[in-house]
Design a protein around this motif. Sequence first.
Motif, PDB file in Angstrom:
ATOM      1  N   THR A   4       0.750  -1.200   0.019  1.00 38.82           N
ATOM      2  CA  THR A   4      -0.082  -0.015  -0.057  1.00 38.82           C
ATOM      3  C   THR A   4       0.680   1.189   0.103  1.00 38.82           C
ATOM      4  O   THR A   4       0.485   2.359  -0.633  1.00 38.82           O
ATOM      5  N   SER A   5       2.049   1.406   0.542  1.00 36.04           N
ATOM      6  CA  SER A   5       2.723   2.318   0.812  1.00 36.04           C
ATOM      7  C   SER A   5       3.198   3.041  -0.421  1.00 36.04           C
ATOM      8  O   SER A   5       3.967   4.063  -0.867  1.00 36.04           O
ATOM      9  N   PHE A   6       3.175   2.106  -1.463  1.00 33.42           N
ATOM     10  CA  PHE A   6       3.837   2.335  -2.897  1.00 33.42           C
ATOM     11  C   PHE A   6       2.786   3.755  -3.593  1.00 33.42           C
ATOM     12  O   PHE A   6       3.383   4.319  -4.437  1.00 33.42           O
ATOM     13  N   TYR A   7       1.725   3.589  -3.165  1.00 34.03           N
ATOM     14  CA  TYR A   7       0.804   4.198  -4.041  1.00 34.03           C
ATOM     15  C   TYR A   7       0.530   5.635  -3.339  1.00 34.03           C
ATOM     16  O   TYR A   7       0.738   5.850  -2.217  1.00 34.03           O
ATOM     17  N   GLU A   8       0.312   6.651  -4.287  1.00 29.04           N
ATOM     18  CA  GLU A   8      -0.025   8.018  -3.807  1.00 29.04           C
ATOM     19  C   GLU A   8      -1.413   8.605  -3.523  1.00 29.04           C
ATOM     20  O   GLU A   8      -1.820   9.293  -2.904  1.00 29.04           O
ATOM     21  N   SER A   9      -2.320   7.932  -4.523  1.00 31.31           N
ATOM     22  CA  SER A   9      -3.646   7.988  -4.325  1.00 31.31           C
ATOM     23  C   SER A   9      -4.546   6.765  -4.288  1.00 31.31           C
ATOM     24  O   SER A   9      -4.174   5.896  -4.822  1.00 31.31           O
ATOM     25  N   TRP A  10      -5.783   7.162  -3.464  1.00 28.95           N
ATOM     26  CA  TRP A  10      -6.688   5.821  -3.343  1.00 28.95           C
ATOM     27  C   TRP A  10      -8.111   6.487  -3.766  1.00 28.95           C
ATOM     28  O   TRP A  10      -8.423   7.599  -3.483  1.00 28.95           O
ATOM     29  N   GLY A  11      -8.921   5.427  -4.121  1.00 30.32           N
ATOM     30  CA  GLY A  11     -10.388   5.742  -4.369  1.00 30.32           C
ATOM     31  C   GLY A  11     -11.000   5.413  -2.978  1.00 30.32           C
ATOM     32  O   GLY A  11     -10.560   4.964  -2.079  1.00 30.32           O
ATOM     33  N   GLN A  12     -12.240   5.684  -2.966  1.00 26.70           N
ATOM     34  CA  GLN A  12     -13.050   5.518  -1.750  1.00 26.70           C
ATOM     35  C   GLN A  12     -13.662   3.905  -1.468  1.00 26.70           C
ATOM     36  O   GLN A  12     -14.132   3.646  -0.295  1.00 26.70           O
ATOM     37  N   GLY A  13     -13.407   3.106  -2.322  1.00 25.00           N
ATOM     38  CA  GLY A  13     -13.720   1.720  -2.296  1.00 25.00           C
ATOM     39  C   GLY A  13     -15.098   1.367  -2.759  1.00 25.00           C
ATOM     40  O   GLY A  13     -15.954   2.204  -2.719  1.00 25.00           O
ATOM     41  N   THR A  14     -15.352   0.079  -3.062  1.00 23.95           N
ATOM     42  CA  THR A  14     -16.631  -0.323  -3.727  1.00 23.95           C
ATOM     43  C   THR A  14     -16.783  -1.720  -3.036  1.00 23.95           C
ATOM     44  O   THR A  14     -15.817  -2.742  -3.050  1.00 23.95           O
ATOM     45  N   GLN A  15     -17.908  -2.058  -2.570  1.00 24.05           N
ATOM     46  CA  GLN A  15     -18.180  -3.532  -1.930  1.00 24.05           C
ATOM     47  C   GLN A  15     -18.488  -4.499  -2.834  1.00 24.05           C
ATOM     48  O   GLN A  15     -19.386  -4.285  -3.576  1.00 24.05           O
ATOM     49  N   VAL A  16     -17.769  -5.442  -2.579  1.00 21.21           N
ATOM     50  CA  VAL A  16     -18.330  -6.706  -3.250  1.00 21.21           C
ATOM     51  C   VAL A  16     -18.426  -7.684  -2.351  1.00 21.21           C
ATOM     52  O   VAL A  16     -17.704  -8.321  -1.681  1.00 21.21           O
ATOM     53  N   THR A  17     -19.633  -8.448  -2.481  1.00 21.18           N
ATOM     54  CA  THR A  17     -20.191  -9.320  -1.544  1.00 21.18           C
ATOM     55  C   THR A  17     -20.704 -10.751  -2.466  1.00 21.18           C
ATOM     56  O   THR A  17     -21.332 -10.681  -3.284  1.00 21.18           O
ATOM     57  N   VAL A  18     -19.793 -11.711  -2.119  1.00 23.21           N
ATOM     58  CA  VAL A  18     -20.251 -13.068  -2.780  1.00 23.21           C
ATOM     59  C   VAL A  18     -20.776 -14.099  -1.998  1.00 23.21           C
ATOM     60  O   VAL A  18     -20.243 -14.142  -1.014  1.00 23.21           O
ATOM     61  N   SER A  19     -22.085 -14.272  -2.289  1.00 22.27           N
ATOM     62  CA  SER A  19     -22.919 -15.514  -1.421  1.00 22.27           C
ATOM     63  C   SER A  19     -22.548 -16.796  -2.129  1.00 22.27           C
ATOM     64  O   SER A  19     -22.277 -16.969  -2.871  1.00 22.27           O
ATOM     65  N   SER A  20     -22.760 -17.929  -1.080  1.00 20.90           N
ATOM     66  CA  SER A  20     -22.351 -19.044  -1.351  1.00 20.90           C
ATOM     67  C   SER A  20     -23.699 -19.867  -1.736  1.00 20.90           C
ATOM     68  O   SER A  20     -24.715 -19.371  -1.540  1.00 20.90           O
TER      69      SER A  20
END
Length: 129
Positions: free
Chosen positions: A113-129
């Motif tokens: 993670t320390s390599f990167y300068e900018s980040w997004g806010q994230g998007t949730q992925v949920t996989v149901s079994s």
Amino acid sequence: QVQLVESGGGLVQAGDSRRLSCVASGRTFDTLNSYAMGWFRQAPGKEREFVAAVGRTGVTMYYTDSVKGRFAISTDITKNTMYLHMNSLKPEDTAVYYCAAKRGPLNRGAYHTSFYESWGQGTQVTVSS
């Protein structure tokens, strides 16, 4: 600073496919050809972990072992967009997925993670079994 916005997350069933997108913009942003880009994910109670990365030319790619053969990273320079194509999804892929960017070449530091300068806010992925 580069602004990154992810999209494409949601609830899917095991075995399904999903494509995540990450659009780059910002006052200092010029083109994806200038940036090494990466995808990370973070499951509840766990640290953020590396998923995949792609170099400025789109030729060099890195993947974590658990997604090799199932996920593919790509970029569309004309749309300033990076993608994560996810196939054969498993419940253990459930996480918030983040995109990240660093101006300059890709190297093995991209696994961290320390390599990167900018980040997004994230998007949730949920996989149901």
